[in-house]
Design an enzyme around this catalytic site. Structure first.
Site, PDB file in Angstrom:
ATOM      1  N   CYS A 203       1.969   0.009 -12.719  1.00  0.00           N
ATOM      2  CA  CYS A 203       1.000   0.924 -13.564  1.00  0.00           C
ATOM      3  C   CYS A 203      -0.207  -0.332 -14.041  1.00  0.00           C
ATOM      4  CB  CYS A 203       1.522   1.520 -14.760  1.00  0.00           C
ATOM      5  SG  CYS A 203       2.234   3.023 -14.326  1.00  0.00           S
TER       6      CYS A 203
ATOM      7  N   GLN B  85       3.669  -1.507   1.205  1.00  0.00           N
ATOM      8  CA  GLN B  85       3.742  -2.863   1.644  1.00  0.00           C
ATOM      9  C   GLN B  85       3.184  -3.737   2.763  1.00  0.00           C
ATOM     10  OE1 GLN B  85       7.661  -4.823   0.633  1.00  0.00           O
ATOM     11  NE2 GLN B  85       8.549  -2.634   0.284  1.00  0.00           N
TER      12      GLN B  85
ATOM     13  N   CYS C   2       6.640   0.757 -16.035  1.00  0.00           N
ATOM     14  CA  CYS C   2       6.754   0.846 -14.495  1.00  0.00           C
ATOM     15  C   CYS C   2       5.680  -0.903 -14.291  1.00  0.00           C
ATOM     16  CB  CYS C   2       5.861   1.696 -14.034  1.00  0.00           C
ATOM     17  SG  CYS C   2       5.082   1.467 -12.198  1.00  0.00           S
TER      18      CYS C   2
ATOM     19  N   HIS D  30       6.176   4.683  -8.292  1.00  0.00           N
ATOM     20  CA  HIS D  30       4.582   4.526  -8.372  1.00  0.00           C
ATOM     21  C   HIS D  30       4.107   4.697  -7.042  1.00  0.00           C
ATOM     22  CE1 HIS D  30       0.931   3.242 -10.946  1.00  0.00           C
ATOM     23  NE2 HIS D  30       0.685   3.197  -9.749  1.00  0.00           N
TER      24      HIS D  30
ATOM     25  N   HIS E 119       0.876   7.062 -12.043  1.00  0.00           N
ATOM     26  CA  HIS E 119       2.049   7.027 -11.668  1.00  0.00           C
ATOM     27  C   HIS E 119       2.561   8.299 -11.094  1.00  0.00           C
ATOM     28  CE1 HIS E 119       6.018   4.883 -12.239  1.00  0.00           C
ATOM     29  NE2 HIS E 119       6.381   6.194 -12.906  1.00  0.00           N
TER      30      HIS E 119
ATOM     31  N   ASN F  88       7.771   2.697   2.322  1.00  0.00           N
ATOM     32  CA  ASN F  88       9.096   3.488   1.919  1.00  0.00           C
ATOM     33  C   ASN F  88       8.863   4.645   0.710  1.00  0.00           C
ATOM     34  OD1 ASN F  88      10.309   1.783   3.848  1.00  0.00           O
ATOM     35  ND2 ASN F  88      10.692   0.206   2.387  1.00  0.00           N
TER      36      ASN F  88
ATOM     37  N   SER G  62      12.268   1.511  -4.887  1.00  0.00           N
ATOM     38  CA  SER G  62      12.967   1.347  -6.193  1.00  0.00           C
ATOM     39  C   SER G  62      11.838   1.725  -7.170  1.00  0.00           C
ATOM     40  CB  SER G  62      13.447   0.076  -6.290  1.00  0.00           C
ATOM     41  OG  SER G  62      12.392  -0.976  -5.767  1.00  0.00           O
TER      42      SER G  62
ATOM     43  N   HIS H 279       3.093   3.381  -3.860  1.00  0.00           N
ATOM     44  CA  HIS H 279       2.798   2.223  -3.114  1.00  0.00           C
ATOM     45  C   HIS H 279       3.363   1.914  -1.675  1.00  0.00           C
ATOM     46  CE1 HIS H 279       6.875   1.368  -4.554  1.00  0.00           C
ATOM     47  NE2 HIS H 279       6.607   0.184  -3.687  1.00  0.00           N
TER      48      HIS H 279
HETATM   49  O1  LIG Z   1      10.823  -4.464  -0.752  1.00  0.00           O
HETATM   50  P1  LIG Z   1      11.665  -3.434  -1.400  1.00  0.00           P
HETATM   51  O2  LIG Z   1      10.670  -1.983  -1.810  1.00  0.00           O
HETATM   52  O3  LIG Z   1      12.291  -3.952  -2.793  1.00  0.00           O
HETATM   53  O4  LIG Z   1      12.717  -2.963  -0.488  1.00  0.00           O
HETATM   54  C1  LIG Z   1      12.876  -2.096   0.443  1.00  0.00           C
HETATM   55  O5  LIG Z   1      12.070  -2.296   1.537  1.00  0.00           O
HETATM   56  C2  LIG Z   1      12.399  -3.337   2.119  1.00  0.00           C
HETATM   57  C3  LIG Z   1      11.402  -3.285   3.758  1.00  0.00           C
HETATM   58  O6  LIG Z   1      11.769  -2.111   4.505  1.00  0.00           O
HETATM   59  C4  LIG Z   1      13.833  -3.403   2.529  1.00  0.00           C
HETATM   60  O7  LIG Z   1      14.021  -4.644   3.397  1.00  0.00           O
HETATM   61  C5  LIG Z   1      14.698  -3.223   1.741  1.00  0.00           C
HETATM   62  O8  LIG Z   1      16.129  -3.011   1.936  1.00  0.00           O
HETATM   63  C6  LIG Z   1      14.257  -1.888   0.703  1.00  0.00           C
HETATM   64  O9  LIG Z   1      14.894  -1.562  -0.406  1.00  0.00           O
END
Ligand SMILES: O=P(O)(O)O[C@H]1O[C@H](CO)[C@@H](O)[C@H](O)[C@H]1O
Ligand SMILES: O=P(O)(O)O[C@H]1O[C@H](CO)[C@@H](O)[C@H](O)[C@H]1O
Lengths: 341, 341
Positions: free
Chosen positions: A55, A170, A52, A166, A115, A155, A163, A168
C-alpha cells in the site's frame, strides 16, 4: 463400436505452441470429490491496509517507504529469486552434472494504490496504465546487455501462492531463455520458416472460423480457450496483428488489450461467484537481440478451480510423471465463459 | 566480484534425464511467508473405517463389495480417466488442431487392509507385497496389445489431491507413451547409443563418488536427491543394476527395493513430524515391445512441503510460464534427509 467423439471419449490433444501432448478425459469432473477443499476468501478488504507492504506510504521489508503512488508502482523485489550481482560461472562433472550461474532482476508491480481491488474491478483506463508499465519495463529491462528474457506475470489468489491480496504482479528478467518460452520459440520459428506466417496467426484464423472456443473479440485481440488447454478454465489473449512483443503495440491496441483483460477477468469472477484465482503471464520474444520473426505476442491465463470455488484441479501424480491431464473439454469451458461475458 | 558458488548464487541446473533446465535460488526459502498454509492432518485414523470405499468388505461407488483382503488388493478405477472401450479415431484441422483418441485402463491398488497405515508404517515384508503386485500388474498390463505404457504412482496426502487416506496407489496404462517418459526415453537412448552404458548407471557412479546427495544405499538400490531436483525434498530411488523394468528384479532386489521405499518414506515423516505428502511413481521402459536398451529403472518422489508441515512450495506463475524453480539446493535437503535415516 461408436465413432470417436472428442466431447465423450478420452483423447490426447497436441499443443503446437510447445510441441507437447495433453490428455483429455471429458467426463471425469463428474466423479464424486471427497478430497481437499480450499478456503474461499470472501473477506471484504479495506481500501488501505496499514499492515500491507504494497500500500502507498507503507514500509517494506527492507525499511524503504513506498511513495504515495496514485496509479501503478514498480520496485525491485526485496526477496528476488534472481540477483543482478550474481557472478558468472559454470559447474560441470562427467557431462551429467551441469550448472550455470544465472543473473537477473526481479521486480514487483502494483496495479493500483487501492488495496481492495483486483484487475476485473479496475476501469479499462486504469488497466491501460498497467499495460503501459509492462511495455516500459519490457523495453527497459530488455535493453540491458545481460537480460535475454523478460517474464511478466501475476499470481492471483492464495491458492496460486500469492501472499498479499494487494493487486500486483511480478517481472523476472534474466540471462537465459526459460524452458517454456524456449519451446515456444522453437515451435514458432519452425512454423514461420515453413509457412512465412506466424503459427498463432494461422491458429487464430482457424479458431475464428470454428467459433466454438472463442470467448471475446475486439478490433485488435481475441480471447479464447486454446484447443490444447490444460488448466480447467485456461485461456489465451492473442493479438490479431502479428507482433513479436508489447513494444510494438499502438495506443489503440493497448486500449483494446486492456479491454480484453477486463473482459476475461470479469467473466472468471462470475464462474463460481468468487474472486477467481489464476496465474497469468505475457509470452513474447526473447530480448536477446535476435529478430524472432515467428514470435507472436500472447498472454496465458492458468486458473486452478475446477468444480467450485473451493475445489481445484490437482496437477499431481499422473500429471507430473506422465502427461498434463484435464477433466473437461476446452469447448465446454469456452461455452461457459462466453455466456458470462 | 566473488566466484560462482552453487550454495550461494542463483543458477540453472541441467536435468539430463529429460533434457530440461531448472532454476535454483539457494536462499529464497528464507523470505518471510504470509501466504496460504495447508491443514495439517493429525487425526488418528481407525484400523477400519466403515465409510471408506477402500477398506475390506465395504461397498464401492459402483455397488461392488471389496473382498476381505489380507494384504494388497487391486481393482479397476470406478472413475478412470482412461477407458478400455474408447473407439479409435483422430481429429485434424489445418495442421494446428490435432487430437487422437486414447485407450487405456486405470486401476487402484490398496497397499494394506489397514486404514490407518501408510507405506512408512508398514513392515518391509508388507511393502514387498506391494512391489510384487506392481511387478505383476506392469507385466500383465504391458502384455496387452493396446497398452504401450504403464504408469504406476501414488498421490499421498490431501495437498497432493488424494481424496482417501486409506493407503493406496494407482496405475494408468495406455496406448501412448506420455510426455514425461517419452522425454526420458529419448534422452536415455541417445546417451546409450553414445556411451554403451545407461545414463543413470554413469550418473549413479558420479553421485556415489561425490556422496553429497546420497541419502541411503543398500546392496541393490540408492536413494538420492537428484542434482537437478525441482520439488523441495525431491528424491529418486535408482537400481544399481541396469535393468529396464520391474519384471527383471530378482527376489533379493525386490526386498532391497522395499527397504529403500521404507527408509526414504520414514525419513520424510521425520522432516516436519507429520505424515509427509508426496506424489511418487515408477519410471520404466514403455511396453511397446521395443527393447529400449538405454532405459534404467527408477522411482521419483515429488513432495510439496517446503518450510514446515503447513507451508508448501507453489509451482505457479514463473514456474508454469518460465522455468521450474526451487528455493533451496539439492545438497541442503540431501543433508537433512540423510541425518534422518
Ligand atoms: O514471489 P512470491 O509472490 O513471494 O512467490 C510466489 O510466486 C513465485 C513465482 O511464481 C513462486 O516461486 C513462489 O513459489 C510463489 O509463492
Ligand atoms: O484419481 P484421484 O485420486 O481421484 O485424483 C487425483 O489423482 C489424479 C492423477 O494424478 C489427478 O488427475 C487428480 O487431479 C487428483 O485429484
Amino acid at each position: 463400436m461408436s465413432t470417436f467423439d472428442m466431447a465423450e471419449h478420452p483423447h490426447r490433444r497436441y499443443n503446437p505452441l510447445n510441441g507437447e501432448w495433453v490428455l483429455v478425459s471429458p467426463h471425469r469432473a463428474k466423479r464424486p470429490w471427497q478430497g481437499q477443499e480450499e478456503d474461499v476468501n470472501k473477506h471484504e478488504r479495506p481500501e488501505y491496509d496499514p499492515s500491507c507492504y504494497l500500500c502507498p506510504t507503507n514500509e517494506r521489508a527492507n525499511g524503504e517507504k513506498n511513495p504515495n503512488y496514485q496509479s501503478t508502482y514498480v520496485f525491485d523485489n526485496d526477496f528476488g529469486a534472481l540477483q543482478e550481482s550474481t557472478p558468472e560461472g559454470t559447474f560441470s562433472k562427467g557431462g551429467l552434472l551441469k550448472a550455470e550461474s544465472e543473473r537477473g532482476i526481479c521486480k514487483v508491480i502494483c496495479f493500483s494504490p487501492r488495496h481492495d481491488l483486483t484487475l476485473p474491478d479496475m476501469e479499462i483506463k486504469e488497466i491501460r496504465k498497467v499495460v503501459d508499465l509492462w511495455q516500459q519495463e519490457y523495453e527497459e529491462l530488455g535493453k540491458l546487455d545481460f537480460i535475454n528474457h523478460v517474464q511478466i506475470f501475476e499470481n492471483k489468489g492464495q491458492v496460486m501462492g500469492c501472499s498479499n491480496p494487494h493487486p500486483h504482479g511480478q517481472i523476472w528478467a534474466q540471462s537465459s531463455v526459460p524452458e517454456g518460452p524456449a519451446k515456444e520459440t522453437e515451435q514458432q520459428e519452425k512454423y514461420y520458416q515453413e509457412h512465412q506466417r506466424s503459427l498463432l496467426a494461422d491458429y487464430l484464423q482457424l479458431e475464428l472460423e470454428e467459433k466454438t472456443r472463442i470467448i471475446f473479440e475486439n478490433e485488435h485481440f481475441v480471447v479464447l480457450v486454446p484447443f490444447w488447454a490444460v488448466w480447467p478454465f485456461e485461456t489465451m489473449i492473442i493479438s490479431k496483428r502479428h507482433i513479436q512483443d508489447i513494444t510494438q503495440m499502438t495506443d489503440d491496441e493497448k486500449d483494446a488489450y486492456a479491454e480484453a483483460i477486463k473482459q476475461i477477468t470479469m467473466a472468471y469472477d462470475k464462474v463460481f461467484n468468487v474472486s477467481f484465482p489464476y496465474s497469468a503471464g505475457l509470452h513474447q520474444r526473447p530480448t536477446d537481440g535476435k529478430e524472432h520473426a515467428g514470435w507472436h505476442f500472447h498472454m496465458h491465463f492458468l486458473p486452478p478451480l475446477l468444480r467450485s470455488a473451493s475445489v481445484k484441479k490437482f496437477m499431481v501424480g499422473y500429471e507430473l510423471l506422465g502427461d498434463p491431464q484435464r477433466d473437461i473439454t476446452a469447448e465446454t469451458t469456452a461455452e461457459q465463459l462466453r455466456s458470462l461475458i
